[in-house]
Design an enzyme around this catalytic site. Structure first.
Site, PDB file in Angstrom:
ATOM      1  N   HIS A  55       8.604   5.809 -16.254  1.00  0.00           N
ATOM      2  CA  HIS A  55       9.076   4.426 -16.102  1.00  0.00           C
ATOM      3  C   HIS A  55      10.582   4.319 -16.304  1.00  0.00           C
ATOM      4  O   HIS A  55      11.241   3.498 -15.643  1.00  0.00           O
ATOM      5  CB  HIS A  55       8.330   3.506 -17.062  1.00  0.00           C
ATOM      6  CG  HIS A  55       7.033   3.021 -16.512  1.00  0.00           C
ATOM      7  ND1 HIS A  55       6.923   1.854 -15.796  1.00  0.00           N
ATOM      8  CD2 HIS A  55       5.790   3.556 -16.542  1.00  0.00           C
ATOM      9  CE1 HIS A  55       5.661   1.678 -15.414  1.00  0.00           C
ATOM     10  NE2 HIS A  55       4.952   2.701 -15.860  1.00  0.00           N
ATOM     11  N   HIS A 115     -12.532  -5.082  -8.127  1.00  0.00           N
ATOM     12  CA  HIS A 115     -13.983  -5.121  -8.297  1.00  0.00           C
ATOM     13  C   HIS A 115     -14.421  -4.487  -9.613  1.00  0.00           C
ATOM     14  O   HIS A 115     -15.565  -4.669 -10.034  1.00  0.00           O
ATOM     15  CB  HIS A 115     -14.668  -4.427  -7.113  1.00  0.00           C
ATOM     16  CG  HIS A 115     -14.229  -3.021  -6.889  1.00  0.00           C
ATOM     17  ND1 HIS A 115     -13.017  -2.687  -6.332  1.00  0.00           N
ATOM     18  CD2 HIS A 115     -14.852  -1.836  -7.141  1.00  0.00           C
ATOM     19  CE1 HIS A 115     -12.908  -1.363  -6.249  1.00  0.00           C
ATOM     20  NE2 HIS A 115     -14.007  -0.828  -6.736  1.00  0.00           N
ATOM     21  N   ASN A 153       6.168   6.118  -1.938  1.00  0.00           N
ATOM     22  CA  ASN A 153       6.301   5.679  -0.561  1.00  0.00           C
ATOM     23  C   ASN A 153       7.620   4.925  -0.417  1.00  0.00           C
ATOM     24  O   ASN A 153       7.960   4.112  -1.268  1.00  0.00           O
ATOM     25  CB  ASN A 153       5.121   4.763  -0.183  1.00  0.00           C
ATOM     26  CG  ASN A 153       5.261   4.185   1.214  1.00  0.00           C
ATOM     27  OD1 ASN A 153       5.822   3.119   1.397  1.00  0.00           O
ATOM     28  ND2 ASN A 153       4.732   4.901   2.184  1.00  0.00           N
ATOM     29  N   GLY A 197      -3.051   4.346  13.852  1.00  0.00           N
ATOM     30  CA  GLY A 197      -2.290   5.510  13.402  1.00  0.00           C
ATOM     31  C   GLY A 197      -3.126   6.774  13.379  1.00  0.00           C
ATOM     32  O   GLY A 197      -4.323   6.781  13.676  1.00  0.00           O
ATOM     33  N   HIS A 229       1.927   9.125  -6.592  1.00  0.00           N
ATOM     34  CA  HIS A 229       2.083   8.547  -5.257  1.00  0.00           C
ATOM     35  C   HIS A 229       3.499   7.989  -5.139  1.00  0.00           C
ATOM     36  O   HIS A 229       4.032   7.422  -6.093  1.00  0.00           O
ATOM     37  CB  HIS A 229       1.063   7.421  -5.056  1.00  0.00           C
ATOM     38  CG  HIS A 229       1.415   6.473  -3.946  1.00  0.00           C
ATOM     39  ND1 HIS A 229       1.918   5.217  -4.176  1.00  0.00           N
ATOM     40  CD2 HIS A 229       1.347   6.616  -2.603  1.00  0.00           C
ATOM     41  CE1 HIS A 229       2.126   4.606  -3.027  1.00  0.00           C
ATOM     42  NE2 HIS A 229       1.802   5.430  -2.059  1.00  0.00           N
TER      43      HIS A 229
END
Length: 310
Positions: free
Chosen positions: A151, A181, A114, A265, A112
């Site tokens: 990394h 959770h 962004n 959106g 992922h």
């Protein structure tokens, strides 16, 4: 607010970044991404435009999307102001590129990334502009050399802007991408930052570009190392169970998903991050001593990956 030229420069960079990433992944996959451009018509909750680039049933990628969006709205949603309550209710402008790639082979990790810019426009006050983003890796089977490589690419992208940024953004990522959770990290992390403007507009934007430009070098070498690794039903089953964790995080905690849905959106573009085939099993645990168990014991915990020697 930055001048229109500054905002235009952010938009131009983001569109170019999207194009470069899609071209590289198309070349790696061998199948073309579909293009779905969209524009919000007057009278809708959000104004703006975007371009969704999506691949499904590819050779490398079972599903993947790389989206650009640029929207303006009358009121910032709650997900965007949880750390800036003084901006609640202000008009806003937001633009960014967001991607998620779900590979077919369980030995290739999901990734992922962004990068985004927000501008809040409170009435009677100076505009407030900030940047956010990052990248993180979600392997199904752990390899130390892959984690260290990813990394180090993140660390090197941030190094020109101060040695304190990588450890700070790595820690933020480790704390953010957690299924609270389950008390379980989503993956091996990377970097994450939000509400970032402390370097001023020009240098904060330069840092954002450095992060975006580092993505292909961080991910594609791992893809090439793992994409031809043989796998069978056991590995595929584990991949689908772990993908279920990915869905849980995106729908319960992910600020980008919440912002998109709360602000009205485009649902198809927002939910392109979901994997195509997912599995849940009641109270499932990996067998001790297996590679699946090693993911939990050795990889799904914070480590100083950039400093480790594979």
């Amino acid at each position: 607010m930055p001048s229109s030229a500054d905002t235009g420069a952010v938009r131009a960079y983001l569109l170019d970044l999207q194009s470069r990433i899609v071209e590289a992944l198309q070349a790696a996959d061998g199948k073309a991404f579909a293009s779905d451009g969209w524009t919000r018509t007057p009278g809708e909750r959000l104004q703006g435009d975007g371009l969704t680039r999506l691949i499904e049933e590819g050779n490398l990628l079972e599903r993947g999307g790389c989206n650009f969006s640029h929207v303006k709205g009358a009121t910032l949603p709650a997900s965007a102001t949880q750390h800036r309550p003084e901006l609640a209710g202000a008009p806003f402008e937001a633009m960014g590129v967001s991607l998620v790639f779900h590979p077919r082979n369980p030995y290739v990790p999901t990734v992922h990334m962004n990068v985004r810019m927000f501008a809040a426009l409170p009435a009677g006050k100076d505009p407030v502009v900030w940047f956010g983003g990052g990248m993180d890796l979600t392997p199904y089977y752990g390899f130390e050399e892959d984690a260290a490589h990813f990394h180090r690419a993140c660390r090197d992208a941030l190094a020109p802007f101060g040695p304190e940024l990588y450890p700070r953004f790595k820690r933020w990522c480790d704390e953010y991408f957690v299924l609270k959770h389950r008390n379980e990290p989503r993956g091996i992390g990377g970097i994450f930052f939000d509400d970032f403007s402390e370097l001023g507009f020009d240098d904060s934007f330069a840092m954002l570009r450095s992060v975006g430009d580092a993505f292909l070098g961080a991910y594609l070498p791992i893809v090439q190392r793992r994409r031809d690794t043989p796998f069978g039903g056991r590995e595929r089953d584990f991949q689908e169970i772990r993908r279920g964790r990915y869905v849980e995080f995106n729908l319960v905690y992910d600020r980008g998903t919440l912002f998109g849905l709360q602000s009205g959106g485009r649902t198809e573009s927002i939910l392109m991050s979901m994997p195509p085939i997912v599995k849940w099993r009641y109270d499932w645990h990996p067998e001790p001593g297996t590679p699946e168990a090693r993911l939990y014991s050795d990889f799904l915990r914070p480590r100083d990956w950039a400093e480790e020697q594979p």
